[in-house]
Design a protein around this motif. Structure first.
Motif, mmCIF file in Angstrom:
data_model
loop_
_atom_site.group_PDB
_atom_site.id
_atom_site.type_symbol
_atom_site.label_atom_id
_atom_site.label_comp_id
_atom_site.label_asym_id
_atom_site.label_seq_id
_atom_site.Cartn_x
_atom_site.Cartn_y
_atom_site.Cartn_z
ATOM 1 N N SER A 8 0.818 -1.211 0.000
ATOM 2 C CA SER A 8 0.000 0.000 0.000
ATOM 3 C C SER A 8 0.845 1.250 0.000
ATOM 4 C CB SER A 8 -0.932 -0.059 1.205
ATOM 5 O OG SER A 8 -0.871 1.076 1.965
ATOM 6 N N CYS A 9 0.148 2.381 -0.058
ATOM 7 C CA CYS A 9 0.855 3.662 -0.132
ATOM 8 C C CYS A 9 0.899 4.356 1.213
ATOM 9 C CB CYS A 9 0.178 4.572 -1.150
ATOM 10 S SG CYS A 9 -1.573 4.816 -0.857
ATOM 11 N N ALA A 10 0.862 3.628 2.303
ATOM 12 C CA ALA A 10 0.873 4.254 3.620
ATOM 13 C C ALA A 10 2.175 4.978 3.870
ATOM 14 C CB ALA A 10 0.662 3.195 4.693
ATOM 15 N N ALA A 11 2.081 6.143 4.482
ATOM 16 C CA ALA A 11 3.274 6.912 4.805
ATOM 17 C C ALA A 11 3.887 6.399 6.090
ATOM 18 C CB ALA A 11 2.900 8.386 4.970
ATOM 19 N N PRO A 12 5.184 6.735 6.360
ATOM 20 C CA PRO A 12 5.799 6.273 7.599
ATOM 21 C C PRO A 12 4.980 6.691 8.807
ATOM 22 C CG PRO A 12 7.439 7.214 6.124
ATOM 23 C CD PRO A 12 6.111 7.478 5.517
ATOM 24 N N ALA A 24 -11.787 1.859 14.009
ATOM 25 C CA ALA A 24 -12.678 3.003 13.870
ATOM 26 C C ALA A 24 -13.933 2.627 13.100
ATOM 27 C CB ALA A 24 -11.953 4.135 13.132
ATOM 28 N N ALA A 25 -15.032 3.293 13.445
ATOM 29 C CA ALA A 25 -16.269 3.071 12.711
ATOM 30 C C ALA A 25 -16.176 3.749 11.363
ATOM 31 C CB ALA A 25 -17.452 3.637 13.497
ATOM 32 N N SER A 26 -16.919 3.245 10.402
ATOM 33 C CA SER A 26 -16.881 3.827 9.083
ATOM 34 C C SER A 26 -18.249 4.380 8.717
ATOM 35 C CB SER A 26 -16.446 2.760 8.072
ATOM 36 O OG SER A 26 -17.495 2.370 7.268
ATOM 37 N N PRO A 27 -18.315 5.311 7.759
ATOM 38 C CA PRO A 27 -19.595 5.846 7.369
ATOM 39 C C PRO A 27 -20.440 4.851 6.597
ATOM 40 C CG PRO A 27 -17.810 6.879 6.139
ATOM 41 C CD PRO A 27 -17.195 5.966 7.137
ATOM 42 N N SER A 28 -19.837 3.755 6.147
ATOM 43 C CA SER A 28 -20.599 2.774 5.387
ATOM 44 C C SER A 28 -21.320 1.827 6.326
ATOM 45 C CB SER A 28 -19.657 1.995 4.457
ATOM 46 O OG SER A 28 -18.652 1.374 5.219
ATOM 47 N N THR A 29 -22.195 1.015 5.778
ATOM 48 C CA THR A 29 -22.999 0.105 6.575
ATOM 49 C C THR A 29 -22.438 -1.299 6.480
ATOM 50 O OG1 THR A 29 -24.946 1.430 6.127
ATOM 51 C CG2 THR A 29 -25.318 -0.809 6.912
ATOM 52 N N SER A 30 -22.259 -1.969 7.617
ATOM 53 C CA SER A 30 -21.761 -3.346 7.646
ATOM 54 C C SER A 30 -22.802 -4.239 8.282
ATOM 55 C CB SER A 30 -20.456 -3.406 8.455
ATOM 56 O OG SER A 30 -19.967 -4.718 8.523
ATOM 57 N N THR A 31 -23.164 -5.325 7.579
ATOM 58 C CA THR A 31 -24.157 -6.244 8.101
ATOM 59 C C THR A 31 -23.647 -7.663 8.033
ATOM 60 O OG1 THR A 31 -25.176 -6.431 5.911
ATOM 61 C CG2 THR A 31 -26.094 -4.774 7.415
ATOM 62 N N ALA A 32 -24.135 -8.503 8.917
ATOM 63 C CA ALA A 32 -23.699 -9.898 8.937
ATOM 64 C C ALA A 32 -24.574 -10.726 8.011
ATOM 65 C CB ALA A 32 -23.782 -10.459 10.353
ATOM 66 N N THR A 33 -23.953 -11.611 7.240
ATOM 67 C CA THR A 33 -24.683 -12.549 6.410
ATOM 68 C C THR A 33 -25.024 -13.775 7.242
ATOM 69 O OG1 THR A 33 -22.727 -13.748 5.704
ATOM 70 C CG2 THR A 33 -23.305 -11.771 4.461
ATOM 71 N N PRO A 34 -25.891 -14.663 6.739
ATOM 72 C CA PRO A 34 -26.244 -15.850 7.515
ATOM 73 C C PRO A 34 -25.048 -16.730 7.854
ATOM 74 C CG PRO A 34 -27.842 -15.511 5.760
ATOM 75 C CD PRO A 34 -26.740 -14.521 5.545
ATOM 76 N N SER A 45 -20.962 8.321 -3.791
ATOM 77 C CA SER A 45 -20.359 9.627 -3.525
ATOM 78 C C SER A 45 -19.232 9.541 -2.507
ATOM 79 C CB SER A 45 -21.428 10.597 -3.010
ATOM 80 O OG SER A 45 -21.972 10.123 -1.793
ATOM 81 N N GLU A 46 -19.097 8.374 -1.828
ATOM 82 C CA GLU A 46 -18.083 8.234 -0.810
ATOM 83 C C GLU A 46 -16.792 7.719 -1.422
ATOM 84 O OE1 GLU A 46 -20.533 7.178 3.255
ATOM 85 O OE2 GLU A 46 -20.167 5.594 1.793
ATOM 86 N N ALA A 47 -15.732 8.520 -1.344
ATOM 87 C CA ALA A 47 -14.443 8.097 -1.891
ATOM 88 C C ALA A 47 -13.778 7.136 -0.931
ATOM 89 C CB ALA A 47 -13.553 9.330 -2.112
ATOM 90 N N ALA A 48 -13.063 6.148 -1.491
ATOM 91 C CA ALA A 48 -12.354 5.175 -0.661
ATOM 92 C C ALA A 48 -11.226 5.864 0.097
ATOM 93 C CB ALA A 48 -11.800 4.058 -1.534
ATOM 94 N N ASP A 49 -11.084 5.533 1.347
ATOM 95 C CA ASP A 49 -10.015 6.068 2.176
ATOM 96 C C ASP A 49 -8.789 5.177 1.999
ATOM 97 O OD1 ASP A 49 -8.274 6.852 4.163
ATOM 98 O OD2 ASP A 49 -9.820 7.077 5.695
ATOM 99 N N PRO A 50 -7.677 5.702 1.474
ATOM 100 C CA PRO A 50 -6.507 4.860 1.220
ATOM 101 C C PRO A 50 -5.902 4.255 2.476
ATOM 102 C CG PRO A 50 -5.959 7.185 0.947
ATOM 103 C CD PRO A 50 -7.459 7.094 1.060
ATOM 104 N N SER A 51 -6.248 4.814 3.651
ATOM 105 C CA SER A 51 -5.718 4.249 4.891
ATOM 106 C C SER A 51 -6.512 3.033 5.349
ATOM 107 C CB SER A 51 -5.714 5.308 6.002
ATOM 108 O OG SER A 51 -7.033 5.600 6.428
ATOM 109 N N LEU A 53 -7.018 -0.128 4.614
ATOM 110 C CA LEU A 53 -6.368 -1.137 3.787
ATOM 111 C C LEU A 53 -7.204 -2.398 3.617
ATOM 112 C CD1 LEU A 53 -2.887 -0.715 5.464
ATOM 113 C CD2 LEU A 53 -3.491 0.037 3.153
ATOM 114 N N CYS A 54 -8.058 -2.693 4.579
ATOM 115 C CA CYS A 54 -8.881 -3.906 4.524
ATOM 116 C C CYS A 54 -10.356 -3.577 4.337
ATOM 117 C CB CYS A 54 -8.673 -4.740 5.785
ATOM 118 S SG CYS A 54 -6.989 -5.392 5.954
ATOM 119 N N GLY A 55 -10.643 -2.406 3.768
ATOM 120 C CA GLY A 55 -12.019 -2.017 3.524
ATOM 121 C C GLY A 55 -12.503 -0.974 4.511
ATOM 122 N N PRO A 56 -13.720 -0.480 4.323
ATOM 123 C CA PRO A 56 -14.270 0.572 5.174
ATOM 124 C C PRO A 56 -14.243 0.205 6.651
ATOM 125 C CG PRO A 56 -15.661 0.239 3.251
ATOM 126 C CD PRO A 56 -14.652 -0.863 3.238
ATOM 127 N N GLY A 57 -13.733 1.121 7.463
ATOM 128 C CA GLY A 57 -13.667 0.908 8.896
ATOM 129 C C GLY A 57 -12.407 0.220 9.371
#
Length: 318
Positions: A8-12, A24-34, A45-51, A53-57
Motif C-alpha cells: 500500500s501507499c501508507a506513509a511512515p 474506527a467506525a466507518s460511514p458505510s454500513t456493515s451487516t452480517a450474512t447468515p 459519492s463516498e471516496a475510498a479512504d486509502p488508509s 487497507l482492509c475495507g471501510p472501517g
C-alpha cells in the motif's frame, strides 16, 4: 498464540495517532450474512479512504502510549504466557503433492522494545516433512483495552536444512511497516475487517474478519464448543485464497483451514505444554541467538531495533 502467516501507499508511521486502539467506525454500513461474514455497502459519492487497507472501517488506529510498561497478554482468545509451548500438526496439499507440517509456537521469557512499547517475544519453528523451513521471532503486546497487536516478525528461512536468509523481515515503524491487530479485545460478527499487519516493503498485508462464533471443533487436544473463527486474507493476492483460524477461549488457536487458493493448508493443535524452568532458560538462550543473528542478517531493518532482553526465567513448571 499465532501461527506464522503470511501493499500500500501508507506513509511512515501513518498508523500512529493519539486515538483509541479500537477499529474506527466507518460511514458505510456493515451487516452480517447468515454464514457470519460481513458485507459492506458504500454510496457512490463516498471516496475510498486509502488508509482503510482492509475495507471501510479498517484504518489502523495505533497509539504507543496505550500499552502497559511490561507486556501482559491475557486476552482470552490469544493469551501468551512465558514458558508455554503449543504444537500444531497438519499438511499442505498442492499440485506438487502433500507435505507434512509441524509448527511449534513457544512463548519465550524475552521482551523487545519496539516504538517505545515492550513486546512479548514468540518463537515459531516450522517443519516440512521433518526439515526446518522457518524459524521466526514474532513480537506482540496487549493494549490497555485488551486488544493484542503484532509489531513485526523476523522469519529466518531454510532450504534443505540450510539457512538462506530472512527477506520477509518487517518491524513496526521501519520502512513504513505498521503494527496490526492480532486479536481484538471483544470480537463480534458483523464488524468491519481489521488490519493484522502491514509492511509494504515486503508486500505483507493481512486482513482479519470475525467470521463465526460458538462453533464446535475437535482436534487431538480435545473438543471445544466455544470456538471463534477468524477469516484471514491478503487483498493484494486474491488467488492465494483465505485462511480460517479457530480459537477457543482460554486455549487459543486450535485449528487452521484453507478456503480457495492453490495450496490447501490444515493444522490442528496436537499438544500444549508448560515448559520447566530449565527448559525456558534454554529456550531464552536459543531465541536470543536468533535475535542477535538478526542484526547481521537484516542490517536495514532488524538492526535498527533494540536488542531483546530476558524478562523471566520462571515458567511455573518444575
Amino acid at each position: 498464540m499465532a501461527v506464522s502467516t503470511v501493499a500500500s501507499c501508507a506513509a511512515p508511521n501513518a498508523g500512529q495517532t493519539p486515538a483509541t486502539t479500537t477499529v474506527a467506525a466507518s460511514p458505510s454500513t456493515s451487516t452480517a450474512t447468515p454464514t457470519g461474514t460481513s458485507t459492506t455497502s458504500e454510496s457512490p459519492s463516498e471516496a475510498a479512504d486509502p488508509s482503510e487497507l482492509c475495507g471501510p472501517g479498517s484504518a489502523i488506529n495505533f497509539d504507543n502510549g496505550a500499552f502497559p510498561e511490561a507486556p501482559v497478554i491475557d486476552n482470552k482468545w490469544f493469551s501468551l504466557t512465558p514458558g508455554t509451548q503449543y504444537t500444531t500438526t497438519g499438511k499442505v496439499v498442492s499440485a506438487e503433492g502433500t507435505t507434512e507440517r509441524t509448527v511449534t509456537h513457544t512463548v519465550t521469557g524475552l521482551t523487545k522494545v519496539i516504538d517505545g512499547v515492550k513486546t512479548q517475544v514468540l518463537w515459531d519453528r516450522d517443519y516440512a516433512d521433518g526439515s526446518l523451513v522457518e524459524s521466526e521471532l514474532a513480537f506482540f503486546a496487549q493494549d490497555n483495552e485488551g486488544t493484542v497487536w503484532l509489531f513485526g516478525e523476523y522469519p529466518e528461512e531454510f532450504e534443505n536444512d540450510k539457512f538462506i536468509g530472512a527477506p520477509n523481515t518487517f518491524i513496526h515503524g521501519i520502512d513504513e511497516s505498521q503494527a496490526g491487530i492480532a486479536m481484538q479485545a471483544d470480537p463480534k460478527v458483523g464488524t468491519p475487517e481489521y488490519v493484522q499487519a502491514h509492511a509494504p516493503s515486503v508486500d505483507f498485508l493481512d486482513c482479519g474478519d470475525v467470521f463465526q462464533v460458538n462453533e464446535r471443533v475437535c482436534v487431538p487436544t480435545g473438543c471445544y464448543d466455544d470456538v471463534l473463527v477468524i477469516d484471514e486474507h491478503n487483498p493484494l493476492e486474491p488467488a492465494v485464497g483465505h485462511q480460517r483460524k479457530f480459537y477457543s477461549a482460554g486455549t487459543g488457536l486450535v485449528k487452521v483451514t484453507a478456503v480457495g487458493g492453490a495450496d490447501q493448508e490444515t493444522l490442528d493443535l496436537s499438544k500444549v505444554e508448560k515448559l520447566t524452568d530449565a527448559k525456558l532458560v534454554e529456550v531464552n538462550k536459543e531465541a536470543l541467538k536468533l535475535d542477535q543473528r538478526g542484526y547481521e542478517v537484516s542490517k536495514e531493518v532488524y538492526a535498527k531495533t533494540a536488542r531483546a532482553e530476558v524478562a523471566t526465567e520462571t515458567s511455573g513448571g518444575k
